[in-house]
Design an enzyme around this catalytic site. Structure first.
Site, PDB file in Angstrom:
ATOM      1  N   HIS A   1      11.128  57.792   6.258  1.00 27.06           N
ATOM      2  CA  HIS A   1      11.786  57.537   4.767  1.00 27.06           C
ATOM      3  C   HIS A   1      10.942  57.732   3.715  1.00 27.06           C
ATOM      4  CE1 HIS A   1      15.721  56.255   6.706  1.00 27.06           C
ATOM      5  NE2 HIS A   1      14.882  55.835   7.690  1.00 27.06           N
TER       6      HIS A   1
ATOM      7  N   GLU B   1       6.378  51.385  10.532  1.00 23.39           N
ATOM      8  CA  GLU B   1       6.821  52.380   9.484  1.00 23.39           C
ATOM      9  C   GLU B   1       6.254  52.265   8.060  1.00 23.39           C
ATOM     10  OE1 GLU B   1      11.142  52.240   9.339  1.00 23.39           O
ATOM     11  OE2 GLU B   1      11.110  51.138  11.269  1.00 23.39           O
TER      12      GLU B   1
ATOM     13  N   ASN C   1      20.694  59.887   3.986  1.00 23.71           N
ATOM     14  CA  ASN C   1      19.397  60.007   3.858  1.00 23.71           C
ATOM     15  C   ASN C   1      18.887  61.310   3.292  1.00 23.71           C
ATOM     16  OD1 ASN C   1      19.138  57.420   4.889  1.00 23.71           O
ATOM     17  ND2 ASN C   1      19.112  58.364   7.038  1.00 23.71           N
TER      18      ASN C   1
ATOM     19  N   SER D   1      13.307  51.310   7.060  1.00 22.52           N
ATOM     20  CA  SER D   1      14.671  52.139   6.795  1.00 22.52           C
ATOM     21  C   SER D   1      15.828  51.155   6.674  1.00 22.52           C
ATOM     22  CB  SER D   1      15.111  52.841   8.210  1.00 22.52           C
ATOM     23  OG  SER D   1      14.976  51.751   9.545  1.00 22.52           O
TER      24      SER D   1
END
Length: 377
Positions: free
Chosen positions: A202, A170, A40, A174
């Site tokens: 993210h 979110e 990531n 993800s």
């Protein structure tokens, strides 16, 4: 007794093998020659000379550890400076640094909601969020993934009975790499007055003029009550943060969140590295649109890739054994990608998770497209 435990453990592992779902650790070599599309570190800031230098300087000054929990002596000037920088970067009034994103999400969602409250959460939120909500004692209802109409329907069904309603999402998800209509959610917040918690893990670095995420890019920061972000993905360091408009929320977590109170604090070198990474990220506003465009185009060339412009490109295979096979074949062709299987994703949703980054070249992209065509039936 230990024999019973061993028998139970072995049976569970055998079943995982049969289902193609057993997880194993593999140590990554420092001189790995593969093109890593599994991690990531979207901006590749973990290897940036200025980020490394900032971490080294703090290491020389403070040592290798915070050496105590934050309420004893673990909270240093480095942590305080990072909190101020994060708040200034994102437009929030105060912040708090955490050891991990998991700890931050779990703490926020176990401490703020209480029994009698209602939490409305996107069906695909991260395990850390689910863990916190279940600990809170509040009622959890999940709305269909990214479905703002379903969310509003649930709000209308439960609004007006004096219970506190939390909405949890979110920004970039993800495992799917997609994101909700945050502007419409902000309109719902104005209409119904719920507590809004957004995890930007993210999206940090990839979106926003200053690079702080989708909340910034969609201009809804004034509507978000608690923003959770990470230092260990786009910012290339380690740890996490929570941001608030109401400083009382910060103080409440300091007093009631066990994840914050009872653990040795994040090393000052990590916070110094993160601060340097923020400074770099702010200068990359022109590059962000380029990365997003490349993500859009790459997805069009890979069969089965979901549409979008985030750094996360999921390619759903379905069968977990087949997913592992394809990932192994890609590795022989020089590419390391994530092979994600249940329970991380829903049953039937095993997938390749391709993580793009700012240093991926056009030649690498062409080679990846060719490799994907070769390894899939």
């Amino acid at each position: 007794m230990i024999d019973r435990l061993t028998e139970r453990v072995q049976a569970a592992l055998v079943q995982r093998d049969r289902d193609g779902l057993r997880r194993r650790l593999a140590a990554r070599a420092v001189d790995q020659s593969l093109i890593d599309l599994s991690n990531n570190d979207y901006l590749r800031l973990s290897q940036h000379p200025k980020v490394i230098a900032a971490g080294k300087a703090a290491l020389e000054c403070w040592g290798a550890s915070a050496s105590a929990s934050p309420l004893i002596t673990g909270y240093t000037e480095e942590h305080a400076q990072l909190e101020l920088r994060l708040a200034e970067w994102t437009g929030f009034s105060s912040g708090l640094v955490w050891n991990t994103g998991y700890a931050a999400n779990q703490a926020v969602l176990s401490v703020f909601p209480k029994k009698g409250d209602l939490v409305l959460a996107d069906r695909l939120i991260h395990n850390s969020m689910i863990s916190g909500i279940l600990r809170s004692g509040a009622r959890l209802l999940r709305y269909d993934h990214l479905d703002v109409d379903h969310l509003e329907k649930l709000i209308l069904e439960h609004h007006g009975n004096d219970r506190t309603i939390f909405v949890v999402t979110e920004s970039v998800f993800s495992m799917d790499g997609d994101y909700p209509d945050l502007k419409t959610m902000a309109e719902l917040k104005k209409r119904y007055g719920f507590v809004w918690i957004v995890d930007e893990a993210h999206a940090v670095g990839w979106y926003g003029k200053r690079g702080s995420g989708l909340v910034e890019e969609t201009e809804v920061s004034d509507s978000v009550d608690v923003l959770v972000g990470t230092l260990g993905k786009g910012l290339g360091s380690m740890g996490a943060y929570t941001l608030f408009h109401d400083a009382a929320l910060r103080d409440y977590l300091i007093n009631f969140a066990g994840e914050f109170i009872y653990s040795t604090y994040l090393a000052p070198s990590c916070t110094a590295a993160a601060r340097a990474a923020i400074n770099i990220t702010e200068t990359l506003s022109d590059e962000r649109s380029v990365w997003q465009s490349r993500s859009l185009k790459l997805r069009q060339e890979i069969a089965g890739a979901a549409s979008g412009d985030s750094p996360i490109v999921p390619v759903v295979i379905g069968d977990p054994v087949e997913t592992l096979r394809i990932a192994a074949e890609l590795k022989t062709r020089g590419f390391l990608v994530g092979a994600v299987r249940p329970p991380t994703v829903p049953e039937g949703g095993s997938r390749l998770r391709i993580s793009l980054n700012s240093q991926l070249s056009n030649a690498d992209e062409c080679s990846l497209i060719k490799a994907m065509q070769e390894v899939r039936p």
